[in-house]
Scaffold this active site. Structure first.
Site, mmCIF file in Angstrom:
data_model
loop_
_atom_site.group_PDB
_atom_site.id
_atom_site.type_symbol
_atom_site.label_atom_id
_atom_site.label_comp_id
_atom_site.label_asym_id
_atom_site.label_seq_id
_atom_site.Cartn_x
_atom_site.Cartn_y
_atom_site.Cartn_z
ATOM 1 N N ILE A 251 -18.345 8.570 16.214
ATOM 2 C CA ILE A 251 -19.662 8.251 16.759
ATOM 3 C C ILE A 251 -19.726 8.781 18.188
ATOM 4 O O ILE A 251 -18.805 8.577 18.983
ATOM 5 C CB ILE A 251 -19.886 6.722 16.725
ATOM 6 N N ASN B 18 -27.311 16.672 13.495
ATOM 7 C CA ASN B 18 -26.251 16.228 12.582
ATOM 8 C C ASN B 18 -26.700 16.435 11.144
ATOM 9 O O ASN B 18 -27.865 16.206 10.804
ATOM 10 C CB ASN B 18 -25.941 14.735 12.814
ATOM 11 N N HIS C 199 -26.152 15.036 7.445
ATOM 12 C CA HIS C 199 -25.652 13.784 6.874
ATOM 13 C C HIS C 199 -25.871 13.790 5.359
ATOM 14 O O HIS C 199 -26.969 14.168 4.905
ATOM 15 C CB HIS C 199 -26.381 12.591 7.514
ATOM 16 N N SER D 139 -29.584 15.187 4.669
ATOM 17 C CA SER D 139 -30.603 15.164 5.736
ATOM 18 C C SER D 139 -30.040 15.821 6.991
ATOM 19 O O SER D 139 -28.843 15.691 7.283
ATOM 20 C CB SER D 139 -30.987 13.719 6.097
ATOM 21 N N ASP E 99 -26.693 7.762 12.821
ATOM 22 C CA ASP E 99 -27.511 8.372 11.745
ATOM 23 C C ASP E 99 -28.954 7.888 11.777
ATOM 24 O O ASP E 99 -29.617 7.801 10.730
ATOM 25 C CB ASP E 99 -26.881 8.060 10.380
ATOM 26 N N GLU F 258 -26.047 20.639 1.567
ATOM 27 C CA GLU F 258 -25.878 20.516 3.027
ATOM 28 C C GLU F 258 -25.789 21.889 3.681
ATOM 29 O O GLU F 258 -26.426 22.150 4.712
ATOM 30 C CB GLU F 258 -24.593 19.753 3.356
HETATM 31 C C1 GRF Z 1 -18.648 16.345 4.059
HETATM 32 O O1 GRF Z 1 -18.347 15.197 3.299
HETATM 33 C C2 GRF Z 1 -20.088 16.343 4.433
HETATM 34 O O2 GRF Z 1 -20.815 15.563 3.505
HETATM 35 C C3 GRF Z 1 -20.144 15.705 5.770
HETATM 36 O O3 GRF Z 1 -18.890 15.994 6.382
HETATM 37 C C4 GRF Z 1 -17.912 16.235 5.357
HETATM 38 C C5 GRF Z 1 -17.061 17.419 5.630
HETATM 39 O O4 GRF Z 1 -17.846 18.553 5.717
HETATM 40 N N1 GRF Z 1 -21.233 16.231 6.532
HETATM 41 P P1 GRF Z 1 -17.167 19.962 6.188
HETATM 42 O O5 GRF Z 1 -16.650 20.643 4.935
HETATM 43 O O6 GRF Z 1 -16.014 19.628 7.133
HETATM 44 O O7 GRF Z 1 -18.263 20.706 6.832
#
Ligand code: GRF
Length: 219
Positions: free
Chosen positions: A91, A106, A108, A135, A144, A173
């Site tokens: 955080i 960010n 999420h 998101s 968040d 994402e």
């Molecule tokens: C993933 O679980 C994603 O959902 C969240 O962070 C985690 C790792 O993502 N945002 P990354 O492969 O390290 O980008």
């Protein structure tokens, strides 16, 4: 003018890689000017040349605030236009957020405001949600809870586990992240009084992007 993006990551960095790939493909006029992690072993750090890496171990600091202050100074030294949290699992304290207010984003893995925090996929399955998703939002001190810019849904499939759902959400994402990073890099995005502003208009409801799922679904 090419936007300067600094990325915070704690894990494998697949979201960071999505940004790097979009830049390399000429889809995103930006440059990643730093990758910062609270985990020195995070593979995300390996995705950029050594001079761009910064990592410290939080427990070596006297307080959360002291770690955040060091992080903030190091991030500031990269003179970022945008700071993107991409799988950053700590955080960010109010002092850090205020220092870069309106420039911290960010990604999420949920359709906010549903499922702030952790274990979002398991929580969506537990609730028998028909859809889940990702998101992209502005970061404020509350976890968040910042203004949501854009979202992308992911259908929950029969037999989904938290792991299978997470894999499909992660694919979304990556695409959502690049879409919003592009808006930011093009100077179209801002935050004003806790509201996301796109092209001068408030986004009272987030953009909803429908990304066609890859088929067959990632198992
Ligand atoms: C993933 O679980 C994603 O959902 C969240 O962070 C985690 C790792 O993502 N945002 P990354 O492969 O390290 O980008």
């Amino acid at each position: 003018m090419t936007a300067r993006i600094t990325v915070l990551a704690s894990g494998s960095g697949s979201n960071l890689q999505a940004l790097l790939d979009a830049i390399d493909a000429g889809q995103l006029d930006a440059q990643v000017v730093g990758v910062f992690s609270d985990k020195p072993a995070a593979f995300a750090l390996q995705r950029v040349p050594e001079p761009l890496r910064w990592s410290r171990v939080p427990k070596e600091y006297a307080s959360r605030e002291a770690f955040d202050a060091d992080l903030a100074d190091a991030v500031a030294a990269t003179t970022p236009d945008w700071v993107i949290c991409a799988g950053y699992m700590r955080i960010l304290g109010a002092a850090f957020v205020e220092r870069f207010r309106g420039r911290v984003l960010n990604i999420h893995p949920s359709l906010l405001p549903k499922y702030r925090g952790l274990h979002t996929h398991a929580r969506a399955l537990e609730a028998s949600d028909a859809e889940h998703g990702a998101s992209m939002h502005f970061v404020i001190p509350e976890l968040d809870a910042g203004a949501v810019i854009a979202q992308a849904p992911v259908l929950v499939l029969a037999g989904d586990t938290a792991e299978s759902l997470a894999r499909r959400v992660l694919q979304v994402e990556h695409r959502l992240l690049v879409h919003v990073a592009k808006l930011a890099a093009e100077g179209r995005l801002a935050e004003h009084d806790g509201v996301a502003i796109l092209d001068g208009h408030p986004l009272f409801t987030p953009q909803r992007l429908e990304f066609a799922p890859t088929w067959p679904p990632v198992a």
